[in-house]
Motif scaffolding. Structure first.
Motif, mmCIF file in Angstrom:
data_model
loop_
_atom_site.group_PDB
_atom_site.id
_atom_site.type_symbol
_atom_site.label_atom_id
_atom_site.label_comp_id
_atom_site.label_asym_id
_atom_site.label_seq_id
_atom_site.Cartn_x
_atom_site.Cartn_y
_atom_site.Cartn_z
ATOM 1 N N PHE A 1 0.953 -0.992 0.119
ATOM 2 C CA PHE A 1 -0.028 -0.508 0.384
ATOM 3 C C PHE A 1 0.380 0.657 0.261
ATOM 4 C CE2 PHE A 1 -2.128 3.522 1.893
ATOM 5 C CZ PHE A 1 -4.113 3.257 1.210
ATOM 6 N N GLU A 2 2.245 1.344 0.966
ATOM 7 C CA GLU A 2 2.710 2.254 0.578
ATOM 8 C C GLU A 2 3.770 2.538 -0.410
ATOM 9 O OE1 GLU A 2 2.689 4.859 2.771
ATOM 10 O OE2 GLU A 2 0.695 3.750 4.085
ATOM 11 N N ASN A 3 4.218 1.375 -0.815
ATOM 12 C CA ASN A 3 5.106 1.361 -2.019
ATOM 13 C C ASN A 3 3.819 2.316 -2.996
ATOM 14 O OD1 ASN A 3 7.429 0.552 -2.847
ATOM 15 N ND2 ASN A 3 6.595 -0.589 -1.244
ATOM 16 N N VAL A 4 2.670 2.055 -2.748
ATOM 17 C CA VAL A 4 1.919 2.484 -4.441
ATOM 18 C C VAL A 4 1.461 3.799 -3.967
ATOM 19 C CG1 VAL A 4 -0.500 2.574 -5.500
ATOM 20 C CG2 VAL A 4 1.077 0.547 -5.277
ATOM 21 N N ALA A 5 1.773 4.741 -2.637
ATOM 22 C CA ALA A 5 0.634 5.668 -1.961
ATOM 23 C C ALA A 5 1.829 6.410 -2.504
ATOM 24 C CB ALA A 5 0.458 5.442 -0.945
ATOM 25 N N PHE A 6 3.186 6.065 -2.276
ATOM 26 C CA PHE A 6 4.293 6.989 -2.071
ATOM 27 C C PHE A 6 4.449 8.153 -2.911
ATOM 28 C CE2 PHE A 6 8.681 8.063 -2.441
ATOM 29 C CZ PHE A 6 9.291 8.018 -1.177
ATOM 30 N N GLY A 7 4.046 7.874 -4.246
ATOM 31 C CA GLY A 7 3.956 8.865 -5.181
ATOM 32 C C GLY A 7 3.124 10.239 -4.762
ATOM 33 N N LEU A 8 1.730 9.987 -3.950
ATOM 34 C CA LEU A 8 0.416 10.718 -3.286
ATOM 35 C C LEU A 8 0.638 11.582 -2.051
ATOM 36 C CD1 LEU A 8 -2.328 8.381 -4.705
ATOM 37 C CD2 LEU A 8 -1.474 10.473 -6.277
ATOM 38 N N ARG A 9 2.274 10.852 -0.666
ATOM 39 C CA ARG A 9 2.111 11.240 0.095
ATOM 40 C C ARG A 9 3.128 12.591 -0.323
ATOM 41 N NH1 ARG A 9 -0.693 9.114 3.159
ATOM 42 N NH2 ARG A 9 -0.456 6.879 3.596
ATOM 43 N N MET A 10 4.053 12.124 -1.527
ATOM 44 C CA MET A 10 5.246 13.530 -1.964
ATOM 45 C C MET A 10 4.501 14.796 -2.243
ATOM 46 S SD MET A 10 8.280 12.292 -0.842
ATOM 47 C CE MET A 10 9.404 13.272 -2.530
ATOM 48 N N ARG A 11 2.998 14.338 -3.035
ATOM 49 C CA ARG A 11 2.716 15.720 -3.815
ATOM 50 C C ARG A 11 1.612 16.073 -1.818
ATOM 51 N NH1 ARG A 11 0.172 12.544 -9.063
ATOM 52 N NH2 ARG A 11 -1.227 14.348 -8.819
ATOM 53 N N LYS A 12 2.048 15.243 -0.517
ATOM 54 C CA LYS A 12 0.853 16.093 0.219
ATOM 55 C C LYS A 12 -0.766 16.306 -0.013
ATOM 56 C CE LYS A 12 4.717 18.231 2.308
ATOM 57 N NZ LYS A 12 5.414 17.342 1.948
ATOM 58 N N LEU A 13 -0.838 14.902 -0.523
ATOM 59 C CA LEU A 13 -2.244 14.835 -1.184
ATOM 60 C C LEU A 13 -3.329 14.392 0.590
ATOM 61 C CD1 LEU A 13 -2.724 12.802 -4.741
ATOM 62 C CD2 LEU A 13 -3.019 15.644 -3.743
ATOM 63 N N GLY A 14 -4.616 14.664 -0.142
ATOM 64 C CA GLY A 14 -5.654 13.980 1.624
ATOM 65 C C GLY A 14 -5.564 12.687 1.892
ATOM 66 N N GLY A 15 -5.548 12.277 3.425
ATOM 67 C CA GLY A 15 -5.686 11.141 3.047
ATOM 68 C C GLY A 15 -6.658 10.370 2.734
ATOM 69 N N GLU B 1 -8.278 11.053 0.441
ATOM 70 C CA GLU B 1 -7.955 11.176 -1.815
ATOM 71 C C GLU B 1 -6.631 9.255 -1.702
ATOM 72 O OE1 GLU B 1 -6.915 14.384 -3.699
ATOM 73 O OE2 GLU B 1 -6.805 13.224 -5.167
ATOM 74 N N ILE B 2 -5.859 9.977 -0.495
ATOM 75 C CA ILE B 2 -4.546 8.978 -1.037
ATOM 76 C C ILE B 2 -5.253 7.226 -1.472
ATOM 77 C CG2 ILE B 2 -2.701 7.867 -0.055
ATOM 78 C CD1 ILE B 2 -1.525 10.593 1.184
ATOM 79 N N ARG B 3 -5.501 7.447 0.012
ATOM 80 C CA ARG B 3 -6.400 6.033 0.498
ATOM 81 C C ARG B 3 -7.085 4.935 -0.715
ATOM 82 N NH1 ARG B 3 -7.391 1.718 3.202
ATOM 83 N NH2 ARG B 3 -5.671 3.152 5.091
ATOM 84 N N GLU B 4 -8.458 6.663 -1.358
ATOM 85 C CA GLU B 4 -9.361 6.169 -1.918
ATOM 86 C C GLU B 4 -8.523 5.422 -3.070
ATOM 87 O OE1 GLU B 4 -10.839 6.604 -5.749
ATOM 88 O OE2 GLU B 4 -10.584 8.516 -5.460
ATOM 89 N N ARG B 5 -7.386 7.104 -3.827
ATOM 90 C CA ARG B 5 -6.499 6.300 -5.547
ATOM 91 C C ARG B 5 -5.765 5.148 -4.593
ATOM 92 N NH1 ARG B 5 -5.173 11.969 -7.717
ATOM 93 N NH2 ARG B 5 -2.831 10.554 -9.128
ATOM 94 N N THR B 6 -5.474 5.188 -4.043
ATOM 95 C CA THR B 6 -4.120 3.651 -3.990
ATOM 96 C C THR B 6 -4.862 1.907 -4.239
ATOM 97 O OG1 THR B 6 -2.931 5.161 -2.450
ATOM 98 C CG2 THR B 6 -2.799 2.799 -2.342
ATOM 99 N N GLU B 7 -6.477 2.477 -3.482
ATOM 100 C CA GLU B 7 -7.421 1.090 -4.057
ATOM 101 C C GLU B 7 -7.574 0.445 -4.881
ATOM 102 O OE1 GLU B 7 -9.162 1.749 -0.647
ATOM 103 O OE2 GLU B 7 -8.201 0.766 1.117
ATOM 104 N N SER B 8 -7.617 1.931 -5.546
ATOM 105 C CA SER B 8 -8.475 2.073 -6.997
ATOM 106 C C SER B 8 -7.214 1.543 -7.528
ATOM 107 C CB SER B 8 -8.952 3.662 -6.989
ATOM 108 O OG SER B 8 -8.576 3.424 -8.499
#
Ligand SMILES: Nc1ncnc2c1ncn2[C@@H]1O[C@H](COP(=O)(O)OP(=O)(O)OP(=O)(O)O)[C@@H](O)[C@H]1O
Ligand SMILES: [Mg+2]
Length: 365
Positions: free
Chosen positions: A96-110, A112-119
């Motif tokens: 999950f964190e591997n996939v979410a990494f780029g979104l965290r770097m872009r400082k998106l909200g939690g 949105e990160i969850r929703e996009r990573t799961e998708s």
């Protein structure tokens, strides 16, 4: 209707020291297509991707994305993502964190990160495995995580560099189909690098066949295979018998007679050749039929050297009376069992008139 281009290379040249990796290179990946770069090792495929991703800068020429120049735009500001052969996952982070990494770097909200990573994980059929570490996954699963990590950013262009080559044959075939499906679903432009012709032929909308930093031919898989622009493309796109011949007569707008080591042969070609010109006569093994007996009209006479059972096909290697060796791959058919032509047997090799490809002789190919 032809889709508009999403990126373009205009007369791009790139040297590494004195070595010229790309020369005067033009390419326009289109909106929503799967474009493959196919060519031998060292022909410049990775260089094309690195230039588009911003890891290299061109010496001259221009690269555009969505109509805007990329000159001076750093990699992280370009709307492209790359999937490498080595998946380069972070071993200490969960899937999950591997996939979410780029979104965290872009400082998106939690949320949105969850929703996009799961998708993204759903897209690559990895939902439910988000808690695992990369080392707890199979090669194919790691490859899917690497894909999800790139797709989660919803790039305009996804660059894939030999990303399936670490997988075994069966998994690779499976992933090819999944990749194609994913590309259709997302509508994202994929630029896919491979030196595997079967892979390129089976998944691409278009293929650019490259040699020495240039494109030799750009076209649909079928064009590349059935209407190769030259001998290099023909040989790179598929197994082929290449016979050297000399034009002895031009008999019509599309017909010629060639001499194959003393044997005259009527052939068809849309290209223009002069009398005395050396040509390459290209015959695909799967287009050839082998008949018993050396007498009779049409085709070429020879002697069987070897028979190889290959499951789907029966391959026959034949020494032609005219000199060269030629390979035929015949498919098994229920209604017409393949004749057995044992080694030593005299045979004729024939094919449907017009299926031969006549190309200019190319000393380099
Ligand atoms: N950083 C570099 N420094 C020097 N030469 C390089 C560098 N990167 C690539 N080259 C050379 O440029 C040419 C093109 O390299 P590139 O990596 O684009 O080829 P490729 O088509 O991707 O090959 P492969 O199929 O082996 O990955 C090669 O001859 C390579 O040796
Ligand atoms: Mg490469």
């Amino acid at each position: 209707m032809t889709k508009p281009s999403i990126a373009s290379f205009h007369s791009v040249s790139k040297h590494y020291g004195t070595h010229c990796a790309l020369r005067d290179f033009d390419l326009e990946p289109r909106e929503g297509e799967l474009l493959s770069l196919l060519g031998p090792s060292g022909c410049g495929k990775t260089t094309v991707l690195r230039l588009l991703a911003g890891f290299e800068t061109p010496d001259s020429g221009e690269i555009l994305l969505d109509g805007r120049t990329l000159a001076g735009v750093p990699p992280e500001a370009r709307d492209v993502n790359t999937v490498f052969q080595s998946y380069a996952l972070f071993p200490h982070l969960s899937v999950f964190e591997n996939v979410a990494f780029g979104l965290r770097m872009r400082k998106l909200g939690g949320a949105e990160i969850r929703e996009r990573t799961e998708s993204a994980l759903r897209m690559v059929r990895m939902e439910g495995l988000g808690g695992r570490r990369p080392l707890q996954l199979s090669g194919g699963q790691q490859q899917r995580v690497a894909l999800a990590r790139a797709l989660v950013n919803r790039p305009r262009v996804l660059l894939l560099d030999e990303c399936l080559s670490a997988l075994d044959y069966r998994l690779r075939r499976e992933m090819q189909m999944e990749l194609k499906e994913l590309q259709r679903q997302t509508g994202i432009t994929f630029v896919f690098v491979t030196h595997d012709r079967e892979e390129a032929l089976s998944i691409s909308d278009r293929i650019a066949v490259m040699r020495d930093g240039r494109i030799e031919q750009l076209g649909a898989p079928r064009d590349i295979y059935e209407r190769p622009a030259n001998l290099f493309v023909a040989q790179f796109a598929g197994e082929s018998n290449v016979l050297e011949a000399t034009v002895t007569a031009v008999t019509g707008p599309d017909t010629l007679t060639v001499d194959l080591a003393g044997t005259p042969l009527a052939v068809q070609s849309g290209r223009h050749f002069g009398i005395g010109e050396k040509v390459a006569l290209l015959l695909r093994p799967e287009d050839l039929h082998v008949h018993d007996g050396a007498n009779g009209d049409g085709g070429l006479a020879g002697r069987v050297l070897e028979r190889t059972y290959r499951g789907v096909t029966l391959d026959t290697l034949i020494a032609l009376d005219a000199g060269p060796r030629i390979k035929a791959s015949e498919f098994f058919r229920e209604d017409a069992p393949a004749l057995d032509h044992p080694p030593g047997q005299r045979v004729r090799v024939s094919w449907t008139p017009g299926w031969e490809i006549v190309l200019a002789h190319d000393a380099e190919a």
